[in-house]
Design a protein around this motif. Structure first.
Motif, PDB file in Angstrom:
ATOM      1  N   ARG A 137     -24.760  17.919  36.836  1.00  0.00           N
ATOM      2  CA  ARG A 137     -23.614  18.684  37.341  1.00  0.00           C
ATOM      3  C   ARG A 137     -22.955  17.934  38.495  1.00  0.00           C
ATOM      4  O   ARG A 137     -21.736  17.819  38.573  1.00  0.00           O
ATOM      5  CB  ARG A 137     -24.057  20.080  37.791  1.00  0.00           C
ATOM      6  CG  ARG A 137     -24.554  20.940  36.646  1.00  0.00           C
ATOM      7  CD  ARG A 137     -24.690  22.415  37.062  1.00  0.00           C
ATOM      8  NE  ARG A 137     -25.358  23.142  36.014  1.00  0.00           N
ATOM      9  CZ  ARG A 137     -26.679  23.367  35.969  1.00  0.00           C
ATOM     10  NH1 ARG A 137     -27.470  22.959  36.950  1.00  0.00           N
ATOM     11  NH2 ARG A 137     -27.215  24.017  34.952  1.00  0.00           N
TER      12      ARG A 137
ATOM     13  N   ASN B 187     -27.221  19.043  24.447  1.00  0.00           N
ATOM     14  CA  ASN B 187     -26.067  19.943  24.327  1.00  0.00           C
ATOM     15  C   ASN B 187     -25.496  20.320  25.688  1.00  0.00           C
ATOM     16  O   ASN B 187     -24.277  20.305  25.882  1.00  0.00           O
ATOM     17  CB  ASN B 187     -26.436  21.202  23.528  1.00  0.00           C
ATOM     18  CG  ASN B 187     -26.608  20.859  22.050  1.00  0.00           C
ATOM     19  OD1 ASN B 187     -25.931  19.964  21.534  1.00  0.00           O
ATOM     20  ND2 ASN B 187     -27.541  21.535  21.381  1.00  0.00           N
ATOM     21  N   SER B 188     -26.394  20.634  26.628  1.00  0.00           N
ATOM     22  CA  SER B 188     -25.919  21.000  27.968  1.00  0.00           C
ATOM     23  C   SER B 188     -25.197  19.833  28.622  1.00  0.00           C
ATOM     24  O   SER B 188     -24.141  20.010  29.234  1.00  0.00           O
ATOM     25  CB  SER B 188     -27.080  21.409  28.879  1.00  0.00           C
ATOM     26  OG  SER B 188     -27.934  22.279  28.208  1.00  0.00           O
ATOM     27  N   CYS B 189     -25.769  18.642  28.505  1.00  0.00           N
ATOM     28  CA  CYS B 189     -25.149  17.478  29.159  1.00  0.00           C
ATOM     29  C   CYS B 189     -23.798  17.160  28.526  1.00  0.00           C
ATOM     30  O   CYS B 189     -22.833  16.845  29.222  1.00  0.00           O
ATOM     31  CB  CYS B 189     -26.066  16.258  29.092  1.00  0.00           C
ATOM     32  SG  CYS B 189     -27.423  16.377  30.261  1.00  0.00           S
ATOM     33  N   LYS B 190     -23.733  17.285  27.225  1.00  0.00           N
ATOM     34  CA  LYS B 190     -22.467  17.019  26.533  1.00  0.00           C
ATOM     35  C   LYS B 190     -21.380  17.945  27.081  1.00  0.00           C
ATOM     36  O   LYS B 190     -20.263  17.529  27.369  1.00  0.00           O
ATOM     37  CB  LYS B 190     -22.669  17.256  25.028  1.00  0.00           C
ATOM     38  CG  LYS B 190     -21.597  16.644  24.172  1.00  0.00           C
ATOM     39  CD  LYS B 190     -21.956  16.765  22.702  1.00  0.00           C
ATOM     40  CE  LYS B 190     -20.758  16.452  21.857  1.00  0.00           C
ATOM     41  NZ  LYS B 190     -20.975  16.775  20.450  1.00  0.00           N
ATOM     42  N   GLU B 191     -21.743  19.200  27.251  1.00  0.00           N
ATOM     43  CA  GLU B 191     -20.813  20.212  27.756  1.00  0.00           C
ATOM     44  C   GLU B 191     -20.424  19.919  29.219  1.00  0.00           C
ATOM     45  O   GLU B 191     -19.244  19.956  29.574  1.00  0.00           O
ATOM     46  CB  GLU B 191     -21.502  21.585  27.643  1.00  0.00           C
ATOM     47  CG  GLU B 191     -20.625  22.784  27.863  1.00  0.00           C
ATOM     48  CD  GLU B 191     -19.447  22.836  26.891  1.00  0.00           C
ATOM     49  OE1 GLU B 191     -19.563  22.305  25.775  1.00  0.00           O
ATOM     50  OE2 GLU B 191     -18.391  23.389  27.286  1.00  0.00           O
ATOM     51  N   ILE B 192     -21.427  19.618  30.028  1.00  0.00           N
ATOM     52  CA  ILE B 192     -21.178  19.364  31.455  1.00  0.00           C
ATOM     53  C   ILE B 192     -20.211  18.186  31.634  1.00  0.00           C
ATOM     54  O   ILE B 192     -19.260  18.244  32.408  1.00  0.00           O
ATOM     55  CB  ILE B 192     -22.522  19.073  32.191  1.00  0.00           C
ATOM     56  CG1 ILE B 192     -23.349  20.359  32.308  1.00  0.00           C
ATOM     57  CG2 ILE B 192     -22.293  18.458  33.577  1.00  0.00           C
ATOM     58  CD1 ILE B 192     -24.789  20.146  32.787  1.00  0.00           C
TER      59      ILE B 192
ATOM     60  N   LYS C 266     -18.165  16.954  29.353  1.00  0.00           N
ATOM     61  CA  LYS C 266     -16.872  17.261  28.717  1.00  0.00           C
ATOM     62  C   LYS C 266     -15.972  18.028  29.698  1.00  0.00           C
ATOM     63  O   LYS C 266     -14.795  17.722  29.851  1.00  0.00           O
ATOM     64  CB  LYS C 266     -17.122  18.105  27.466  1.00  0.00           C
ATOM     65  CG  LYS C 266     -15.910  18.307  26.599  1.00  0.00           C
ATOM     66  CD  LYS C 266     -16.297  19.050  25.333  1.00  0.00           C
ATOM     67  CE  LYS C 266     -15.094  19.766  24.752  1.00  0.00           C
ATOM     68  NZ  LYS C 266     -15.517  20.765  23.772  1.00  0.00           N
ATOM     69  N   LEU C 267     -16.588  19.002  30.373  1.00  0.00           N
ATOM     70  CA  LEU C 267     -15.829  19.806  31.336  1.00  0.00           C
ATOM     71  C   LEU C 267     -15.266  18.947  32.459  1.00  0.00           C
ATOM     72  O   LEU C 267     -14.239  19.258  33.038  1.00  0.00           O
ATOM     73  CB  LEU C 267     -16.719  20.911  31.923  1.00  0.00           C
ATOM     74  CG  LEU C 267     -17.036  22.071  30.976  1.00  0.00           C
ATOM     75  CD1 LEU C 267     -18.068  22.998  31.587  1.00  0.00           C
ATOM     76  CD2 LEU C 267     -15.752  22.832  30.628  1.00  0.00           C
TER      77      LEU C 267
ATOM     78  N   TYR D 214     -17.386  11.966  25.140  1.00  0.00           N
ATOM     79  CA  TYR D 214     -18.704  11.645  24.586  1.00  0.00           C
ATOM     80  C   TYR D 214     -18.564  10.643  23.450  1.00  0.00           C
ATOM     81  O   TYR D 214     -17.758  10.845  22.546  1.00  0.00           O
ATOM     82  CB  TYR D 214     -19.378  12.938  24.104  1.00  0.00           C
ATOM     83  CG  TYR D 214     -20.553  12.698  23.196  1.00  0.00           C
ATOM     84  CD1 TYR D 214     -21.758  12.215  23.723  1.00  0.00           C
ATOM     85  CD2 TYR D 214     -20.475  12.926  21.824  1.00  0.00           C
ATOM     86  CE1 TYR D 214     -22.841  11.962  22.891  1.00  0.00           C
ATOM     87  CE2 TYR D 214     -21.553  12.686  20.994  1.00  0.00           C
ATOM     88  CZ  TYR D 214     -22.730  12.202  21.536  1.00  0.00           C
ATOM     89  OH  TYR D 214     -23.792  11.948  20.711  1.00  0.00           O
TER      90      TYR D 214
END
Ligand code: GLN
Length: 276
Positions: free
Chosen positions: A218, A244-249, A251-252, A257
């Motif tokens: 984060r 999945n969490s890291c990809k989302e973090i 991306k935001l 990716y």
């Protein structure tokens, strides 16, 4: 096999040390007076500095990893000095070097690299070995880790290629072409379940990623896009359940990716991203 060997092997076996023969052999070779390699079957006890050996063995009997006892761990193409202030470089982290080689085909390319949380300096040094003209900055918030990194960089004669700084990522205000990191990423419960060897002898600061293990991602996601040159990349190690969490973090935070890479146990381990 003689009694000396058998009784010491037994001590290691009793506390379930996984490869007692290998460990015993290493410890004997680090306590010997003679030059030639000692193997368990040809041991002459007069060749061993027993005081030194017993000290080493007692440390191993408390589950201290061999690497911390002999202050040496291999990674990529080198042996590195390690101690309890740095995480031992691990084989899965070599994926960062391999992905860098996949990404940058011209090994003579002039470009800049930032290694965040360098620890022993293993990633920065290995990248420097591969990319002769890279200018590398290696940072860590731990004084003691920076001392170890400096020692390794000096040993490998790379002082003119790698600059170290004891500094947090917040304080970085220049941009880079490639950013690499193996941040602390274990969750609270994963940290709690670590073996004694890791928990007692590897630095918590290098392993503990907060309640869900994602604190560092984060933090990095906020900062990294701001310190990337045009076309820059990020290659980062992740925990096995964090893809999945890291990809989302990321991306935001506006990173693109590209791919992931698994380790030898087929667990998600490395992510490659770029600036959009
Ligand atoms: N892979 C390491 C371990 O499980 C964790 C490394 C890290 O947190 N960066 O011991």
């Amino acid at each position: 096999m003689n009694n000396f060997i058998l009784s010491n092997l037994n001590k290691l076996k009793q506390i379930s040390i996984p490869n007692p023969e290998i460990d015993l052999r290493v410890l004997l070779n680090y306590s010997k007076y003679v030059k030639n390699e000692i193997i368990l079957s040809n041991i002459n006890i007069e060749h061993i500095n027993l005081k030194k050996f017993n000290k080493f063995l007692n440390r191993r009997l408390k589950h201290e990893p061999i690497s911390k006892i002999i202050n040496k761990k291999s990674f990529w193409k080198d042996d590195f000095y390690v101690n309890r202030f740095v995480l031992d470089p691990r084989p899965e982290t070599e994926g960062i070097i391999e992905e860098s080689l996949n990404l940058i085909k011209n090994k003579q390319k002039k470009f800049t690299i930032l290694d965040i949380g360098t620890g022993s300096g293993a990633i920065a040094i290995s990248l420097s070995r591969e990319f002769n003209n890279a200018r590398i900055t290696a940072i860590d918030i731990s004084d003691k880790a920076i001392e170890v990194a400096n020692k390794n960089i000096k040993n490998k004669k790379l002082l003119n290629k790698i600059v170290t700084k004891r500094i947090s990522i917040d304080k970085i205000n220049t941009s880079f072409d490639l950013i690499v990191s193996n941040p602390p990423y274990l969750s609270k419960s994963e940290y709690k379940d670590l073996s004694i060897g890791i928990k007692n002898f590897e630095p918590k600061i290098a392993l503990n990623g907060g309640d869900d293990g994602l604190n560092f991602y984060r933090k990095l996601a906020q900062k990294i896009p701001k310190i990337m040159n045009k076309n820059a990349h990020l290659i980062i190690e992740i925990g096995e359940r964090q893809f999945n969490s890291c990809k989302e973090i990321f991306k935001l935070s506006g990173l693109n990716y590209i791919k992931k890479r698994q380790d030898l146990q087929k667990k998600d381990r490395i992510m490659l991203l770029s600036k959009l």
